[in-house]
Design an enzyme around this catalytic site. Structure first.
Site, PDB file in Angstrom:
ATOM      1  N   TYR A 172       0.728  -1.262  -0.045  1.00  0.00           N
ATOM      2  CA  TYR A 172      -0.324   0.043  -0.088  1.00  0.00           C
ATOM      3  C   TYR A 172       0.804   1.142   0.098  1.00  0.00           C
ATOM      4  O   TYR A 172       1.962   1.396   0.726  1.00  0.00           O
ATOM      5  CB  TYR A 172      -1.059   0.053   1.180  1.00  0.00           C
ATOM      6  CG  TYR A 172      -1.918   1.177   1.296  1.00  0.00           C
ATOM      7  CD1 TYR A 172      -2.808   1.221   0.171  1.00  0.00           C
ATOM      8  CD2 TYR A 172      -2.152   1.847   2.408  1.00  0.00           C
ATOM      9  CE1 TYR A 172      -3.559   2.353   0.098  1.00  0.00           C
ATOM     10  CE2 TYR A 172      -3.008   2.932   2.465  1.00  0.00           C
ATOM     11  CZ  TYR A 172      -3.824   3.382   1.375  1.00  0.00           C
ATOM     12  OH  TYR A 172      -4.668   4.023   1.339  1.00  0.00           O
ATOM     13  N   TYR A 182      -3.308   5.264   8.719  1.00  0.00           N
ATOM     14  CA  TYR A 182      -2.619   4.020   8.309  1.00  0.00           C
ATOM     15  C   TYR A 182      -1.565   3.770   9.345  1.00  0.00           C
ATOM     16  O   TYR A 182      -0.171   3.959   9.088  1.00  0.00           O
ATOM     17  CB  TYR A 182      -2.248   3.866   6.958  1.00  0.00           C
ATOM     18  CG  TYR A 182      -1.866   2.329   6.555  1.00  0.00           C
ATOM     19  CD1 TYR A 182      -2.763   1.535   5.913  1.00  0.00           C
ATOM     20  CD2 TYR A 182      -0.695   1.911   6.275  1.00  0.00           C
ATOM     21  CE1 TYR A 182      -2.754   0.324   5.631  1.00  0.00           C
ATOM     22  CE2 TYR A 182      -0.617   0.431   6.120  1.00  0.00           C
ATOM     23  CZ  TYR A 182      -1.513  -0.048   5.544  1.00  0.00           C
ATOM     24  OH  TYR A 182      -1.392  -1.402   4.994  1.00  0.00           O
TER      25      TYR A 182
HETATM   26  P1  NAD Z   1      -8.457  -9.315   4.008  1.00  0.00           P
HETATM   27  O1  NAD Z   1      -8.980  -9.268   5.267  1.00  0.00           O
HETATM   28  O2  NAD Z   1      -9.178 -10.080   2.974  1.00  0.00           O
HETATM   29  O3  NAD Z   1      -7.040 -10.230   4.014  1.00  0.00           O
HETATM   30  C1  NAD Z   1      -6.174 -10.179   5.011  1.00  0.00           C
HETATM   31  C2  NAD Z   1      -6.014 -11.493   5.733  1.00  0.00           C
HETATM   32  O4  NAD Z   1      -4.835 -11.770   6.379  1.00  0.00           O
HETATM   33  C3  NAD Z   1      -7.121 -12.011   6.285  1.00  0.00           C
HETATM   34  O5  NAD Z   1      -7.778 -13.254   5.447  1.00  0.00           O
HETATM   35  C4  NAD Z   1      -6.379 -12.724   7.569  1.00  0.00           C
HETATM   36  O6  NAD Z   1      -7.031 -13.530   8.195  1.00  0.00           O
HETATM   37  C5  NAD Z   1      -5.056 -12.873   7.195  1.00  0.00           C
HETATM   38  N1  NAD Z   1      -4.262 -12.845   8.256  1.00  0.00           N
HETATM   39  C6  NAD Z   1      -4.068 -11.807   9.390  1.00  0.00           C
HETATM   40  N2  NAD Z   1      -3.035 -12.289  10.158  1.00  0.00           N
HETATM   41  C7  NAD Z   1      -2.522 -13.377   9.757  1.00  0.00           C
HETATM   42  C8  NAD Z   1      -1.680 -14.457  10.165  1.00  0.00           C
HETATM   43  N3  NAD Z   1      -0.962 -14.075  11.253  1.00  0.00           N
HETATM   44  N4  NAD Z   1      -1.396 -15.366   9.604  1.00  0.00           N
HETATM   45  C9  NAD Z   1      -2.220 -15.788   8.245  1.00  0.00           C
HETATM   46  N5  NAD Z   1      -2.905 -14.903   8.066  1.00  0.00           N
HETATM   47  C10 NAD Z   1      -3.344 -13.769   8.711  1.00  0.00           C
HETATM   48  O7  NAD Z   1      -7.980  -7.897   3.384  1.00  0.00           O
HETATM   49  P2  NAD Z   1      -7.229  -7.397   2.273  1.00  0.00           P
HETATM   50  O8  NAD Z   1      -7.326  -5.823   2.236  1.00  0.00           O
HETATM   51  O9  NAD Z   1      -7.632  -8.171   1.062  1.00  0.00           O
HETATM   52  O10 NAD Z   1      -5.761  -7.645   2.630  1.00  0.00           O
HETATM   53  C11 NAD Z   1      -4.608  -8.418   1.704  1.00  0.00           C
HETATM   54  C12 NAD Z   1      -3.543  -7.725   1.279  1.00  0.00           C
HETATM   55  O11 NAD Z   1      -3.685  -6.568   0.671  1.00  0.00           O
HETATM   56  C13 NAD Z   1      -2.982  -7.053   2.724  1.00  0.00           C
HETATM   57  O12 NAD Z   1      -1.495  -7.159   2.476  1.00  0.00           O
HETATM   58  C14 NAD Z   1      -3.306  -5.496   2.708  1.00  0.00           C
HETATM   59  O13 NAD Z   1      -2.277  -4.580   3.702  1.00  0.00           O
HETATM   60  C15 NAD Z   1      -3.018  -5.491   1.272  1.00  0.00           C
HETATM   61  N6  NAD Z   1      -3.919  -4.124   0.807  1.00  0.00           N
HETATM   62  C16 NAD Z   1      -5.060  -3.869   0.943  1.00  0.00           C
HETATM   63  C17 NAD Z   1      -5.908  -2.534   0.595  1.00  0.00           C
HETATM   64  C18 NAD Z   1      -7.257  -2.371   0.845  1.00  0.00           C
HETATM   65  O14 NAD Z   1      -7.506  -1.111   0.567  1.00  0.00           O
HETATM   66  N7  NAD Z   1      -7.991  -3.239   1.239  1.00  0.00           N
HETATM   67  C19 NAD Z   1      -4.868  -1.711  -0.229  1.00  0.00           C
HETATM   68  C20 NAD Z   1      -3.718  -1.889  -0.597  1.00  0.00           C
HETATM   69  C21 NAD Z   1      -3.098  -3.271   0.186  1.00  0.00           C
END
Ligand code: NAD
Length: 286
Positions: A172, A182
C-alpha cells in the site's frame, strides 16, 4: 500441466486474496489456500454451505475449485515458536501443523511442488494509533505479521517452487507517502515489504529462477480495511482525485496478479506494480 498456486491470506470472498485466486483459477491454475487459524472454521463452513458460490463463478461460468485449505498462522515459523497460551487457545487447539514451516511441508507432501506463491495478508494490532503513539509491541507485531511473514513464506516455499515460478505480495502506498490513519507501524511494515521485494527478487532469482514482485493496490472495502476505519474516505478520495475516476474492483488487482504470475511477465521481477487507477501518480488533490 497447469500451474499450482498457494495463496496465503484468504478468509472470505471480499479481499484481494480471493480475487487473485479467482483470476489464477480462470487462467487454469490449481488453487491451494492458507487461512488464518482463528478464521478457518467459519471460512470452511461458509465454503461448504455454498455461501461463496455466487462469488466462485468464473468468466466461463464454472465455479472456482479450491483444492485444499490449510490452516496457517504466518506469525510463527516452527512449532517451537508457538507460545503455550496460543497452543492451548480454543481457536488454535482444533487445528494442527499451521506454522509456516509445517504448512510448506504439508503442501510438499500433498502436491510435491507449487509454481505461484501469493502473500495477501497483513495485521497490525495498533493500526488505528498514530505512529507517534505506537508501542514497541504494536510496531514489531505489525512487521512480524505483515513483512517478516513474507520472508518466512518465501524461505519455506522457495525450495518446493518450480523454476520459472513467481511470487506476489500486496502493498500500500502508505509505505512511501503520508497516509494519515494507516498507523501502528503498518506504513513501516509496507516499506519493509517493498524493500524486501527487491532483495528477495535478487536472492530467489539467482538461486532458483523465481520472480518476486509486489502490487501496490488502491483502496478496497475488505474485512481488514474496514477494521482500519477510514476505507470509505480513501475510496471517495480516489474517486475524486485519481486519473481514472472509477471504483477499483478486486478483480482488477486479481488480473494484474495473474499477469505477474504468468510467462507474459517473464522479465519482470523486483518491482512494485501500482494497481490503483493511477492515484499514485498525482501530486495534488483536484
Ligand atoms: P483481507 O481481510 O481479505 O485479507 C487479510 C488476511 O490476512 C485475512 O484473511 C486474515 O485472516 C489474514 N491474516 C491476518 N493475520 C494473519 C496471520 N498471522 N497469518 C495468516 N493470515 C493472517 O484484506 P485485504 O485488504 O484484501 O488484505 C490483503 C492484502 O492486501 C494485505 O497485505 C493488505 O495490506 C493489502 N492491501 C489492501 C488494501 C485495501 O484497501 N484493502 C490496499 C492495499 C493493500
Amino acid at each position: 500441466r497447469g500451474k499450482r498456486a498457494f495463496i496465503a491470506g484468504i478468509a472470505d470472498d471480499n479481499g484481494y486474496g480471493w480475487a487473485i485466486a479467482k483470476s489464477l483459477a480462470a487462467a487454469g491454475a490449481e488453487i491451494l489456500v492458507g487461512t488464518w487459524v482463528p478464521a478457518l472454521n467459519i471460512f470452511e463452513t461458509s465454503l461448504r454451505r455454498g455461501k461463496f458460490d455466487e462469488s466462485r463463478v468464473l468468466p466461463d461460468g464454472s465455479l472456482m475449485e479450491i483444492t485444499k485449505v490449510y490452516p496457517l498462522d504466518a506469525v510463527y515459523d516452527t512449532p517451537e515458536d508457538v507460545p503455550e497460551d496460543v497452543k492451548t487457545n480454543k481457536r488454535y487447539a482444533g487445528s494442527s501443523k499451521w506454522t509456516v514451516k509445517e504448512v510448506a511441508e504439508s503442501v510438499k507432501e500433498d502436491f510435491g511442488s507449487i509454481d505461484i506463491l501469493v502473500h495477501s495478508l497483513a495485521n497490525g494490532p495498533e493500526v488505528s494509533k498514530p505512529l507517534l503513539e505506537t508501542s514497541r509491541y504494536g510496531y514489531l507485531a505489525a512487521i512480524s505479521a505483515s513483512s517478516y511473514s513474507y520472508v518466512s513464506l518465501l524461505q519455506h516455499f522457495v525450495p518446493i517452487m518450480n523454476p520459472g515460478g513467481a511470487s506476489i505480495s500486496l502493498t500500500y502506498i502508505a509505505s512511501e507517502r503520508i497516509i494519515p490513519g494507516y498507523g501502528g507501524g503498518m506504513s513501516s511494515a509496507k516499506a519493509a515489504l517493498e524493500s524486501d521485494t527487491q532483495v528477495l527478487a535478487f536472492e530467489a532469482g539467482r538461486k532458483h529462477g523465481i520472480r518476486v514482485n509486489t502490487i501496490s493496490a488502491g483502496p478496497l472495502r475488505s474485512r481488514a480495511a474496514k477494521a482500519i476505519g477510514f476505507i470509505d474516505m480513501m475510496i471517495d478520495y480516489s474517486l475524486e482525485n485519481a486519473p481514472l475516476q472509477k471504483e477499483l474492483s478486486a478483480e482488477e488487482v486479481g488480473n494484474a496478479a495473474a499477469f505477474l504470475a504468468s510467462p507474459l511477465a517473464s522479465a519482470i521481477t523486483g518491482t512494485v506494480l501500482y494497481v490503483d487507477n493511477g492515484l499514485n501518480a498525482m501530486g495534488v488533490g483536484v
